[in-house]
Motif scaffolding. Structure first.
Motif, PDB file in Angstrom:
ATOM      1  N   UNK B  65       0.846  -1.148   0.075  1.00 17.57           N
ATOM      2  CA  UNK B  65       0.032  -0.050  -0.139  1.00 17.57           C
ATOM      3  C   UNK B  65       0.868   1.325   0.187  1.00 17.57           C
ATOM      4  N   UNK B  66       2.220   1.037   0.619  1.00 22.05           N
ATOM      5  CA  UNK B  66       3.016   2.173   0.352  1.00 22.05           C
ATOM      6  C   UNK B  66       3.370   2.773  -0.610  1.00 22.05           C
ATOM      7  N   UNK B  67       3.678   1.798  -1.675  1.00 21.93           N
ATOM      8  CA  UNK B  67       3.870   2.181  -3.122  1.00 21.93           C
ATOM      9  C   UNK B  67       2.614   2.580  -3.883  1.00 21.93           C
ATOM     10  N   UNK B  71       2.408   6.267  -5.361  1.00 20.61           N
ATOM     11  CA  UNK B  71       2.186   6.281  -6.826  1.00 20.61           C
ATOM     12  C   UNK B  71       0.913   7.074  -7.065  1.00 20.61           C
ATOM     13  N   UNK B  72      -0.237   6.791  -6.758  1.00 18.61           N
ATOM     14  CA  UNK B  72      -1.412   7.057  -6.926  1.00 18.61           C
ATOM     15  C   UNK B  72      -1.853   8.323  -6.801  1.00 18.61           C
ATOM     16  N   UNK B  73      -1.283   8.764  -5.579  1.00 18.41           N
ATOM     17  CA  UNK B  73      -1.394  10.265  -4.963  1.00 18.41           C
ATOM     18  C   UNK B  73      -0.482  11.058  -5.968  1.00 18.41           C
ATOM     19  N   UNK B  74       0.504  10.674  -6.214  1.00 17.62           N
ATOM     20  CA  UNK B  74       1.402  11.452  -7.076  1.00 17.62           C
ATOM     21  C   UNK B  74       0.764  11.564  -8.618  1.00 17.62           C
ATOM     22  N   UNK B  75       0.280  10.562  -9.115  1.00 17.28           N
ATOM     23  CA  UNK B  75      -0.420  10.419 -10.505  1.00 17.28           C
ATOM     24  C   UNK B  75      -1.188  11.779 -10.355  1.00 17.28           C
ATOM     25  N   UNK B  76      -2.236  11.721  -9.230  1.00 18.16           N
ATOM     26  CA  UNK B  76      -3.136  12.739  -9.299  1.00 18.16           C
ATOM     27  C   UNK B  76      -2.824  14.008  -9.282  1.00 18.16           C
ATOM     28  N   UNK B  77      -1.616  14.298  -8.481  1.00 19.80           N
ATOM     29  CA  UNK B  77      -1.204  15.571  -8.443  1.00 19.80           C
ATOM     30  C   UNK B  77      -0.088  15.713  -9.514  1.00 19.80           C
ATOM     31  N   UNK B  78      -0.096  15.175 -10.425  1.00 18.28           N
ATOM     32  CA  UNK B  78       0.818  15.076 -11.866  1.00 18.28           C
ATOM     33  C   UNK B  78       2.326  15.280 -11.386  1.00 18.28           C
ATOM     34  N   UNK B  79       2.874  14.306 -10.631  1.00 13.93           N
ATOM     35  CA  UNK B  79       4.123  14.206 -10.314  1.00 13.93           C
ATOM     36  C   UNK B  79       4.485  12.589 -10.693  1.00 13.93           C
ATOM     37  N   UNK B  80       5.621  12.271 -10.697  1.00 16.80           N
ATOM     38  CA  UNK B  80       6.127  10.937 -11.067  1.00 16.80           C
ATOM     39  C   UNK B  80       5.790  10.092  -9.568  1.00 16.80           C
ATOM     40  N   UNK B  82       7.607   7.915  -6.449  1.00 13.33           N
ATOM     41  CA  UNK B  82       8.766   7.232  -6.406  1.00 13.33           C
ATOM     42  C   UNK B  82       9.202   6.507  -7.715  1.00 13.33           C
ATOM     43  N   UNK B  83      10.339   6.827  -8.340  1.00 14.35           N
ATOM     44  CA  UNK B  83      10.632   6.022  -9.302  1.00 14.35           C
ATOM     45  C   UNK B  83      12.187   5.745  -9.599  1.00 14.35           C
ATOM     46  N   UNK B  84      12.860   5.856  -8.320  1.00 16.74           N
ATOM     47  CA  UNK B  84      14.262   5.618  -8.472  1.00 16.74           C
ATOM     48  C   UNK B  84      14.759   4.177  -8.092  1.00 16.74           C
ATOM     49  N   UNK B  85      14.010   4.007  -6.964  1.00 18.06           N
ATOM     50  CA  UNK B  85      14.334   2.484  -6.234  1.00 18.06           C
ATOM     51  C   UNK B  85      13.661   1.321  -7.105  1.00 18.06           C
ATOM     52  N   UNK B  86      14.536   0.643  -7.870  1.00 24.27           N
ATOM     53  CA  UNK B  86      13.872  -0.471  -8.543  1.00 24.27           C
ATOM     54  C   UNK B  86      12.932  -0.173  -9.711  1.00 24.27           C
ATOM     55  N   UNK B  87      12.458  -0.983 -10.534  1.00 23.52           N
ATOM     56  CA  UNK B  87      11.589  -0.861 -11.212  1.00 23.52           C
ATOM     57  C   UNK B  87      10.291  -0.222 -10.960  1.00 23.52           C
ATOM     58  N   UNK B  88       9.969   1.129 -11.507  1.00 23.28           N
ATOM     59  CA  UNK B  88       8.633   1.766 -11.224  1.00 23.28           C
ATOM     60  C   UNK B  88       8.745   2.291  -9.766  1.00 23.28           C
ATOM     61  N   UNK B  89      10.053   2.138  -9.129  1.00 22.40           N
ATOM     62  CA  UNK B  89      10.206   2.552  -7.751  1.00 22.40           C
ATOM     63  C   UNK B  89       9.493   1.424  -6.845  1.00 22.40           C
ATOM     64  N   UNK B  90       9.477   0.571  -7.216  1.00 21.89           N
ATOM     65  CA  UNK B  90       8.820  -0.778  -6.684  1.00 21.89           C
ATOM     66  C   UNK B  90       9.434  -1.123  -5.420  1.00 21.89           C
ATOM     67  N   UNK B  91      10.784  -0.718  -5.173  1.00 16.56           N
ATOM     68  CA  UNK B  91      11.394  -1.253  -3.867  1.00 16.56           C
ATOM     69  C   UNK B  91      11.232  -0.055  -2.791  1.00 16.56           C
ATOM     70  N   UNK B  96      12.030   2.646   2.542  1.00 15.68           N
ATOM     71  CA  UNK B  96      11.284   3.511   3.533  1.00 15.68           C
ATOM     72  C   UNK B  96      11.627   2.544   4.869  1.00 15.68           C
ATOM     73  N   UNK B  97      11.279   1.496   4.736  1.00 12.31           N
ATOM     74  CA  UNK B  97      11.383   0.660   6.211  1.00 12.31           C
ATOM     75  C   UNK B  97      12.795   0.739   6.646  1.00 12.31           C
ATOM     76  N   UNK B  98      13.799   0.287   5.813  1.00 10.90           N
ATOM     77  CA  UNK B  98      15.164   0.248   6.242  1.00 10.90           C
ATOM     78  C   UNK B  98      15.638   1.848   6.514  1.00 10.90           C
ATOM     79  N   UNK B  99      15.110   2.732   6.040  1.00 14.21           N
ATOM     80  CA  UNK B  99      15.662   4.108   6.341  1.00 14.21           C
ATOM     81  C   UNK B  99      15.077   4.356   7.851  1.00 14.21           C
TER      82      UNK B  99
END
Lengths: 182, 418, 123
Positions: B65-67, B71-80, B82-91, B96-99
């Motif tokens: 759900x975090x992902x 992702x969905x909220x940023x699409x609504x707000x016309x942003x990308x 998370x897209x750096x960690x893994x494919x489509x930011x899947x990681x 987040x948890x490790x941090x």
């Protein structure tokens, strides 16, 4: 109630409820006392579950642990001098005496009543309670609503003349600003 | 090979229904010895499997759900998003948890240490307890209790007190203010929530969730068609208690720093964050069960595993929560309380009376369900539209606060903030 | 029945174990020096947007909160009463309808009174 599981659950809950009830008295901070009170309510609800009174258990959880807990918290937080620690008052002696009398009476009644025993696996109690409310106890059911409305009106009357300071009609420059904007 | 023939079987090797192997295992344990002495082992194993499965499910669901949410909220707000960690930011959830785990966790000196540490742990219990009664399938409920509908509300009413624990023990004005605002809102929205669920109980005559799902299966209809008003009131009031954006006055970050978890950092903050998502998923699960047929899908549940249907409905309905979060601005506390007491509560009461009347008509005259349910559906949908639109038309607009044309300020002192 | 409630007890255990594990792991990371632990008095002070905190943190709250809590208790008990009625309703529908209309009607009067007296206005 028989079998290892329910009996051991009973003893765990008994320790939990009596312990939390004692901690309500012993806690130095009044908020801690409230939290222990809520814990006591919850363990009491679990006790009701052990007695197969599932509806009463959920009602206990909803009304006491939820509603009364919140009510007590709000009541404490609108008291200005709640931070006073050390609540030794001169009522400790009479209070303990009164508590002992009540506890003695309850224990005496508990041991001298011929309790009816239910079968081990009890069906849902909700339907039975509902039919009782619809038939035999219809009048108390209605009177309960009158009682509730009396409590509500009483609460509204007691705090009736509050909040004048934030009314737009009150004096002060900010109030004038509000009135001008209307 | 029969497992592949299409229909779901109730054999242990039909792994599409995850309840089958578990049931086989427990039956096997119960058969130990002379078949009666080792039931307690089976009971404990069943309980532990159920609890561990729900815990595991919730953990995975929170990570997913975090992902999804970000992702969905940023699409609504016309942003990308998370897209750096893994494919489509899947990681991103893992990152987040490790941090959060390796961040320095501070405990404010002035706070109440025990309660401060206890609050993020205790707040998990209500969430898990709600998932315990949700029917993931016909026989996949950890605890099939007969007062489940009221139980859900009762368990939910414990969360505000835990939030109060967090807010009070932080010894911070903003934390306490956020907690108190949160409680005031939660208790106000609890009343319409209870009353809207009352409509469902009244209509079906069941208080256990499996019974309500089977009622919908029996009459071949989703309850949202028959109870649109109850579904609307439940959705609004339940999502109001989630501390998400339109109603997040308990942690309004532009007003009171971060509300009740201002002083929390590191993993303890992460726990609060995860529980919010878990609670939101629980609400969409309850909504799916009560109003969208739960694990039942018009006969398709003979081919598709019931738990998959339920999960699908749960995640789709979670989308509704994401859309409300992404599109609505935060409301003020007085607006929220007004809405609860003056809009939702009367609507829920009207709904209860209408449902009572309909059940009377249905039961007393012995009309068949095939005739009476479509009529009720049409009547109820029309009634809810009329009530909502009428209410909005007559009460919904704020009184005009500004003059129609611009005016010069003559009294300069009056307009100056003092 | 009781067995199902007992399963909820297992869930409570998991509910403590799940966040407990996360916190324990986080504490262990601190012990192995992976997680920094460098507290100072500024970090541990109460956070009020960088300004030093003034006065007691546990401030006094407005009585409005209490009024809403009281109203909440009243309506909570009302809805608790209505649930068994709703389950048993289909046994005696017409009688039950009259009974509930009176019960809800009295409380709607109370709600109307509260509305009229501006008790539902947040201030």
């Amino acid at each position: 109630m028989s079998g290892v599981g329910p009996v051991s659950a009973f003893y765990v809950l008994a320790v939990l409820s009596i312990g939390s009830a004692l901690m309500v008295m012993a806690a130095r901070s009044i908020i801690h006392a409230v939290l222990f009170l809520v814990l006591f309510f919850v363990s009491l609800a679990a006790m009701f579950v052990l007695l197969s009174a599932d509806f009463v258990a959920v009602a206990q959880l909803l009304v006491y642990a939820g509603a009364i807990g919140v009510l007590v918290v709000f009541a404490i937080l609108l008291t200005p001098s709640r931070e006073q620690r050390g609540m030794e008052t001169k009522f400790v002696g009479p209070g303990l005496l009164a508590g002992a009398v009540v506890a003695g009476t309850v224990i005496f009644i508990a041991f001298n009543t011929n309790w009816p025993t239910a079968s081990n696996d009890f069906p849902s109690t909700v339907d039975a309670i509902g039919q009782a409310l619809l038939n035999r106890w219809a009048l108390p059911f209605e009177i309960a609503s009158v009682l509730l409305i009396a409590a509500m009106i009483g609460a509204i009357v007691i705090v009736g003349g509050r909040g004048v300071d934030l009314d737009p009609g009150a004096a002060g420059p900010s109030a004038r600003l509000v009135r001008r904007e209307r | 090979m029969t497992a592949l023939s299409g229909f779901l079987l109730s054999q242990w090797y039909d792994l599409r229904d995850l309840g089958n192997p578990v049931r086989a295992l427990i039956d096997w344990i119960n058969g130990w010895g002379d078949g009666t002495t080792f039931h307690w082992v089976g009971y404990i194993v069943a309980g532990l499997i159920g609890a561990a499965a729900i815990g595991l499910f919730l953990g995975i669901a929170m990570l997913s759900l975090i992902w999804i949410e970000r992702k969905a909220v940023s699409r609504i707000q016309i942003r990308y998003g998370p897209n750096r960690t893994g494919p489509f930011g899947l990681l991103q959830p893992v990152a987040d948890a490790l941090k959060l785990m390796q961040k320095e966790a501070l405990t404010p000196l002035a706070g109440d240490k025990i309660v401060f540490w206890l609050a993020p742990v205790v707040i998990f219990i209500p969430t898990l307890l709600v998932f315990g009664v949700l029917p993931f399938g016909p026989k996949m409920t950890a605890a099939n209790i007969s007062v489940a509908v009221l139980y859900i509300v009762a368990i939910g009413s414990a969360t505000p007190l835990v939030i109060f624990m967090a807010g009070w023990s932080s010894n911070n004005k903003y934390s306490l203010l956020g907690a108190m605002r949160g409680i005031a809102m939660a208790i106000s929205y609890e009343i319409p929530m209870v009353l809207s669920l009352l409509g469902v109980v009244l209509f079906t005559g069941h208080m256990d969730l499996n019974g309500i799902v089977q009622w919908q299966q029996k009459y071949h209809v989703w309850l949202i068609v028959l109870q649109p008003l109850a579904a609307l009131t439940y959705f609004i009031s339940a999502s109001a208690e989630l501390n998400r954006t339109p109603t997040d006055i308990a942690e309004a970050e532009s007003e009171i720093v971060a509300g009740y978890h201002t002083e929390y950092s590191g993993m303890k903050f992460g726990l609060f964050y995860a529980v919010e998502l878990g609670n939101a998923l629980a609400v969409s699960g309850i909504w799916a069960t009560l109003f969208f047929g739960g694990w039942w899908l018009f006969g398709l549940d003979r081919w598709i595993p019931a738990w998959l249907i339920f999960l699908g409905k749960m995640y789709i309905l979670y989308g509704a929560l994401i859309i409300t979060r992404g599109t609505l601005p935060r409301l003020r506390i007085d607006q929220l309380l007004d809405f609860a007491w003056k809009f939702l509560l009367p609507l829920a009461l009207v709904n209860v009376l209408v449902v009572a009347l309909e059940v009377t008509i249905w039961q007393e005259n012995g009309i068949s369900a095939g005739i009476v349910l479509p009529v009720f559906a049409v009547v109820n949908i029309l009634l809810s539209v009329v009530l909502v639109v009428g209410y909005v038309q007559s009460f919904g607009f704020a009184r005009r606060q500004r003059p129609r044309r611009a005016r010069l300020i003559t009294d300069t002192l009056a307009a100056m903030p003092q | 029945m009781l067995g199902d409630w007992g399963h909820l007890g297992f869930l409570i255990l998991v509910g403590i174990a799940l966040p407990g594990t996360a916190l324990v792991v986080s504490v262990l990371l601190g012990l192995f020096k992976i997680r920094p632990k460098l507290p100072n008095s500024v970090k541990l002070a109460t956070y009020e947007c960088g300004v030093e905190t003034e006065g007691p943190s546990h401030v006094q709250f407005h009585v409005g909160y209490y009024v809403f809590a009281l109203l909440f208790v009243v309506f909570d008990i009302e809805s608790i009463f209505l649930y068994p009625w709703a389950v048993a309703y289909r046994h005696e529908a017409i009688y039950g309808l009259v009974e509930a209309v009176i019960f809800i009607g009295v409380l709607v009067l109370g709600l109307a009174y509260a509305w009229k007296k501006q008790a539902l206005v947040w201030r």
